[in-house]
Scaffold this motif. Structure first.
Motif, mmCIF file in Angstrom:
data_model
loop_
_atom_site.group_PDB
_atom_site.id
_atom_site.type_symbol
_atom_site.label_atom_id
_atom_site.label_comp_id
_atom_site.label_asym_id
_atom_site.label_seq_id
_atom_site.Cartn_x
_atom_site.Cartn_y
_atom_site.Cartn_z
ATOM 1 N N VAL A 6 0.831 -1.256 0.495
ATOM 2 C CA VAL A 6 -0.224 -0.390 0.495
ATOM 3 C C VAL A 6 0.959 0.990 0.027
ATOM 4 C CG1 VAL A 6 -1.642 1.188 1.117
ATOM 5 C CG2 VAL A 6 -1.735 -0.803 1.272
ATOM 6 N N VAL A 7 0.444 2.290 -0.854
ATOM 7 C CA VAL A 7 1.829 3.292 -0.960
ATOM 8 C C VAL A 7 0.148 4.500 -0.964
ATOM 9 C CG1 VAL A 7 3.021 4.811 -2.337
ATOM 10 C CG2 VAL A 7 2.818 2.248 -2.832
ATOM 11 N N VAL A 8 0.672 5.163 0.598
ATOM 12 C CA VAL A 8 0.147 6.741 1.156
ATOM 13 C C VAL A 8 0.883 8.031 0.642
ATOM 14 C CG1 VAL A 8 -0.609 7.819 2.814
ATOM 15 C CG2 VAL A 8 0.349 5.495 2.905
ATOM 16 N N LEU A 9 -0.396 8.553 -0.166
ATOM 17 C CA LEU A 9 0.650 9.818 -0.919
ATOM 18 C C LEU A 9 -0.258 11.181 -0.201
ATOM 19 C CD1 LEU A 9 0.952 8.178 -4.533
ATOM 20 C CD2 LEU A 9 2.467 8.572 -3.711
ATOM 21 N N GLY A 10 0.218 11.429 -0.497
ATOM 22 C CA GLY A 10 -0.452 12.917 -0.424
ATOM 23 C C GLY A 10 0.454 14.153 -0.599
ATOM 24 N N MET A 67 11.151 10.133 -6.904
ATOM 25 C CA MET A 67 10.647 9.073 -6.314
ATOM 26 C C MET A 67 9.460 8.140 -6.683
ATOM 27 S SD MET A 67 13.477 9.359 -2.747
ATOM 28 C CE MET A 67 13.099 8.261 -2.287
ATOM 29 N N ARG A 68 8.203 9.331 -6.733
ATOM 30 C CA ARG A 68 7.048 8.636 -6.712
ATOM 31 C C ARG A 68 7.113 7.871 -7.739
ATOM 32 N NH1 ARG A 68 3.589 13.389 -6.613
ATOM 33 N NH2 ARG A 68 4.719 14.278 -4.875
ATOM 34 N N ASP A 69 7.395 7.704 -8.881
ATOM 35 C CA ASP A 69 6.709 6.690 -9.862
ATOM 36 C C ASP A 69 7.558 5.464 -9.662
ATOM 37 O OD1 ASP A 69 5.514 8.719 -12.020
ATOM 38 O OD2 ASP A 69 7.658 8.008 -13.289
ATOM 39 N N LEU A 70 8.058 5.417 -8.896
ATOM 40 C CA LEU A 70 8.779 3.770 -7.958
ATOM 41 C C LEU A 70 8.016 3.554 -7.231
ATOM 42 C CD1 LEU A 70 11.507 2.277 -7.966
ATOM 43 C CD2 LEU A 70 12.384 2.738 -6.833
ATOM 44 N N TYR A 71 7.902 4.379 -6.469
ATOM 45 C CA TYR A 71 6.421 3.755 -5.014
ATOM 46 C C TYR A 71 4.937 3.193 -6.069
ATOM 47 C CZ TYR A 71 9.198 7.037 -2.749
ATOM 48 O OH TYR A 71 9.858 7.905 -1.740
ATOM 49 N N SER A 89 -4.474 21.342 -0.795
ATOM 50 C CA SER A 89 -4.121 19.581 -0.783
ATOM 51 C C SER A 89 -4.946 18.990 -1.717
ATOM 52 C CB SER A 89 -3.962 19.554 0.456
ATOM 53 O OG SER A 89 -5.371 19.480 1.162
ATOM 54 N N PHE A 90 -5.975 19.796 -1.819
ATOM 55 C CA PHE A 90 -7.856 19.551 -2.414
ATOM 56 C C PHE A 90 -7.471 19.344 -3.871
ATOM 57 C CE2 PHE A 90 -12.124 19.014 -3.600
ATOM 58 C CZ PHE A 90 -12.151 17.738 -4.316
ATOM 59 N N GLN A 91 -7.399 20.562 -4.366
ATOM 60 C CA GLN A 91 -7.330 21.663 -5.585
ATOM 61 C C GLN A 91 -6.216 21.105 -6.540
ATOM 62 O OE1 GLN A 91 -10.238 22.776 -6.747
ATOM 63 N NE2 GLN A 91 -11.639 22.979 -5.204
ATOM 64 N N GLN A 92 -5.213 21.169 -5.684
ATOM 65 C CA GLN A 92 -3.767 21.575 -7.056
ATOM 66 C C GLN A 92 -2.921 19.909 -6.812
ATOM 67 O OE1 GLN A 92 -3.000 25.315 -5.317
ATOM 68 N NE2 GLN A 92 -4.676 26.255 -6.624
ATOM 69 N N ASP A 93 -3.265 19.753 -5.953
ATOM 70 C CA ASP A 93 -2.110 18.392 -5.231
ATOM 71 C C ASP A 93 -2.010 17.066 -5.469
ATOM 72 O OD1 ASP A 93 -0.885 20.013 -4.469
ATOM 73 O OD2 ASP A 93 -1.438 20.200 -2.534
ATOM 74 N N ILE A 94 -4.556 16.848 -5.611
ATOM 75 C CA ILE A 94 -4.142 15.201 -5.105
ATOM 76 C C ILE A 94 -4.436 14.604 -7.132
ATOM 77 C CG2 ILE A 94 -6.572 15.710 -5.338
ATOM 78 C CD1 ILE A 94 -4.991 13.528 -2.823
ATOM 79 N N LYS A 95 -5.111 15.996 -7.942
ATOM 80 C CA LYS A 95 -5.498 15.005 -9.333
ATOM 81 C C LYS A 95 -4.285 14.610 -9.896
ATOM 82 C CE LYS A 95 -9.612 17.556 -9.912
ATOM 83 N NZ LYS A 95 -9.723 18.812 -8.146
ATOM 84 N N PRO A 96 -3.101 16.135 -9.344
ATOM 85 C CA PRO A 96 -2.300 15.592 -10.266
ATOM 86 C C PRO A 96 -1.715 14.070 -10.065
ATOM 87 C CG PRO A 96 -1.789 17.511 -9.844
ATOM 88 C CD PRO A 96 -3.333 16.666 -9.371
ATOM 89 N N ASP A 99 -3.626 11.315 -11.359
ATOM 90 C CA ASP A 99 -2.976 10.971 -12.703
ATOM 91 C C ASP A 99 -1.453 10.061 -12.929
ATOM 92 O OD1 ASP A 99 -5.514 12.461 -13.575
ATOM 93 O OD2 ASP A 99 -4.408 14.345 -13.727
ATOM 94 N N GLN A 100 -0.539 10.024 -12.291
ATOM 95 C CA GLN A 100 1.113 9.827 -12.048
ATOM 96 C C GLN A 100 0.268 8.330 -12.181
ATOM 97 O OE1 GLN A 100 3.160 10.965 -9.396
ATOM 98 N NE2 GLN A 100 4.552 10.307 -9.951
ATOM 99 N N ILE A 101 -0.290 7.878 -11.199
ATOM 100 C CA ILE A 101 -0.745 6.486 -10.852
ATOM 101 C C ILE A 101 -1.486 5.901 -12.310
ATOM 102 C CG2 ILE A 101 -2.272 5.060 -9.429
ATOM 103 C CD1 ILE A 101 -2.081 6.923 -7.015
#
Length: 184
Positions: A6-10, A67-71, A89-96, A99-101
């Motif tokens: 499990v990977v925790v992101l934010g 490093m996120r791609d590897l996680y 943290s909701f508007q700008q950070d979470i969507k990208p 998208d990366q996942i």
């Protein structure tokens, strides 16, 4: 016993470490030290089947974003956390991050839960539940509001990501790309 990664992101300061530590040790960390990367293991039972969770608590700061791609490549389930007292943290950070996942996994239906953390700070709320719920609906994933401080929905969150990973690993016939091949 099944193992799950499990990977925790934010973004920074949303409570990723606080949620993870609260789940693993049952304690709330008051002071905030930016995480580079922490790794936890915990045995839990979900729907009467024992499981081991390997939880990767990632850096929220941009300097470690590479490093996120590897996680993501190694992760099986993802907990995307924003702070409901921080609109950015909701508007700008979470969507990208989602998208990366999707980009790294090359699959839209990755086991994922959208989490609004810090529900104990209701009086300072900047992101309404309806906003989180509607984004989760758009993504086709579960949505939860948690508090690492009051331990609200923390155990349920980690149990739910296990369910999502179990559900995702069930074979689906409609994933075939054409009639002549079978996706294994």
């Amino acid at each position: 016993m099944r193992e799950y990664k499990v990977v925790v992101l934010g973004s920074g300061g949303v409570g990723k470490s606080a949620l993870t530590v609260q789940f693993v040790t049952g304690t709330f960390i008051e002071k905030y030290d930016p995480t580079i990367e922490d790794f936890y293991r915990k045995e839990i039972e979900v729907d009467s089947s024992p499981s081991v969770l390997e939880i990767l608590d990632t850096a929220g700061t941009e300097q470690f974003a590479s490093m996120r791609d590897l996680y993501i490549k190694n992760g099986q389930g993802f907990i995307l956390v924003y702070s409901l007292v921080n609109q950015q943290s909701f508007q700008q950070d979470i969507k990208p991050m989602r998208d990366q996942i999707v980009r790294v996994k090359r699959y839209e239906k990755v086991p994922l839960i959208l989490v609004g953390n810090k529900v104990d700070l209701e009086s300072e709320r900047e992101v309404m539940s309806t906003e989180g719920r509607s984004l989760a609906q758009e993504w086709g994933c579960p949505f939860m509001e948690t508090s690492a401080k009051s331990k609200t929905m923390v155990d349920e969150l980690f149990a739910e990501i296990v369910r999502q990973m179990n559900y995702a690993s069930l074979p689906e016939k409609q994933d075939q790309c054409c009639t002549t091949c079978t996706v294994q």
